[in-house]
Write an enzyme that holds these catalytic residues in place. Sequence first.
Site, short mmCIF file in Angstrom:
data_model
loop_
_atom_site.label_atom_id
_atom_site.label_comp_id
_atom_site.label_asym_id
_atom_site.label_seq_id
_atom_site.Cartn_x
_atom_site.Cartn_y
_atom_site.Cartn_z
N GLU A 166 0.82 -1.21 0.00
CA GLU A 166 0.00 0.00 0.00
C GLU A 166 0.85 1.25 0.00
OE1 GLU A 166 -2.72 0.03 3.29
OE2 GLU A 166 -3.32 -2.05 2.92
N CYS B 148 5.66 -7.26 7.72
CA CYS B 148 6.62 -6.71 8.67
C CYS B 148 6.87 -7.76 9.74
CB CYS B 148 6.05 -5.44 9.32
SG CYS B 148 7.20 -4.60 10.44
N1 SAH Z 1 7.99 0.29 10.91
C1 SAH Z 1 8.07 1.70 10.94
C2 SAH Z 1 7.25 2.41 9.89
C3 SAH Z 1 5.87 1.93 9.58
S1 SAH Z 1 4.54 2.23 10.69
C4 SAH Z 1 7.76 2.22 12.33
O1 SAH Z 1 7.45 1.42 13.19
O2 SAH Z 1 7.90 3.41 12.57
C5 SAH Z 1 4.25 3.96 10.66
C6 SAH Z 1 3.69 4.48 11.97
O3 SAH Z 1 2.32 4.07 12.14
C7 SAH Z 1 4.44 3.96 13.18
O4 SAH Z 1 4.60 5.00 14.11
C8 SAH Z 1 3.49 2.90 13.70
O5 SAH Z 1 3.75 2.59 15.02
C9 SAH Z 1 2.16 3.54 13.43
N2 SAH Z 1 1.01 2.66 13.44
C10 SAH Z 1 0.93 1.36 13.09
N3 SAH Z 1 -0.33 0.89 13.23
C11 SAH Z 1 -1.06 1.92 13.67
C12 SAH Z 1 -2.43 2.07 14.00
N4 SAH Z 1 -3.28 1.06 13.93
N5 SAH Z 1 -2.83 3.30 14.40
C13 SAH Z 1 -1.97 4.33 14.49
N6 SAH Z 1 -0.68 4.25 14.19
C14 SAH Z 1 -0.22 3.05 13.79
#
Ligand code: SAH
Length: 341
Positions: free
Chosen positions: A91, A111
């Site tokens: 995505e 991931c």
């Molecule tokens: N792996 C990386 C980048 C991808 S996630 C990281 O962990 O930073 C991008 C952001 O979205 C991260 O801060 C992650 O923790 C957050 N995230 C993931 N799922 C989410 C959700 N359901 N609601 C809000 N933020 C979320």
Amino acid sequence: MKDIKSLNLNELKIEMEALGEKSFRAVQIYKWLHVKLVNDFDSMTDLSEKLRNRLKEEYHITNITELEVQVSKEDGTRKYLFGLFDGNAVESVLMKYHHGNSVCISSQVGCRMGCKFCASTIGGVIRSLEPSEMLDQIYKITKDIDERISNVVIMGMGEPLDNFDNIIRFLEMISDENGLNISQRNLTLSTCGLVPEIKKLADLKFGITLAISLHAGTDEKRKALMPIANKYSLDELMDACTYYFDKTGRRISFEYSLISGKNDGTDDALEVAALASKVRAHVNLIPVNPVTETGFKSSSRESVNAFKEILEKKGVNATVRREMGRDIDGACGQLRKRRGF
Ligand code: SAH
């Protein structure tokens, strides 16, 4: 066959010389691939037919395909599902802000970090993306909207620092003046906190923004949400943040998803304020996107505002993320799951 869209200009020059061509051919090809965004050698009209045929024998051009696009009626946010050559899908999201167009890209299929609130990690990691597959997400969206993309955030599916070499190459190529030339200041990489890789990235001295997914202010609470916290403590993570700032001069930002009753209390806010002050970080607050499988609920508007106020009283800069594209599959990884990937 080699993936020509993943070669940086220097490598392409070396390849052309090996084929007995002048190195300026590499500049021409690079422009076709990374500025004019063509996906077949026959469109490269300033190359001889002989060279084009030779290129076809040696290389393939990565060309991801748009499987679905959802457009938000509220704010014009566009969420794309792109198909890869091997049948996988990732995505990407386009967000239109007054300061320009921002694209959020994926760095892996799935991931392996296992964060409890995240939809992208539910099936584990399938594979990392090639540089060309990350670039192509931006190229496809540029062509789709026929406007320049000014900002890129690596906050889609995957942990970018778990795909380190390809991410570095991607960052170099997207900011190359011979390509789309997106300023490094307008690139943001988000990580759950892989400490050694944060230091390696700092040593490369890119001018990009580093976003740390914090989500809790103590090791104990962080471990309950993010398995990576078992590997690296907050002390180690904050040291890595300081190291990054010292090496690059770029302020860190913290991403903090607010989950009702889990990490959105007054104590939490005070703990986060202390950490942010220590490393002079800006805090982005995001009410968590509910994902059916996780059972977590989003914090109320009042809790979000109260959290922000505490940070500000402690002298920490905090922004509540504008929620965009709420009417289309909000959280990362949800569109892909709905489509059965
Ligand atoms: N792996 C990386 C980048 C991808 S996630 C990281 O962990 O930073 C991008 C952001 O979205 C991260 O801060 C992650 O923790 C957050 N995230 C993931 N799922 C989410 C959700 N359901 N609601 C809000 N933020 C979320």
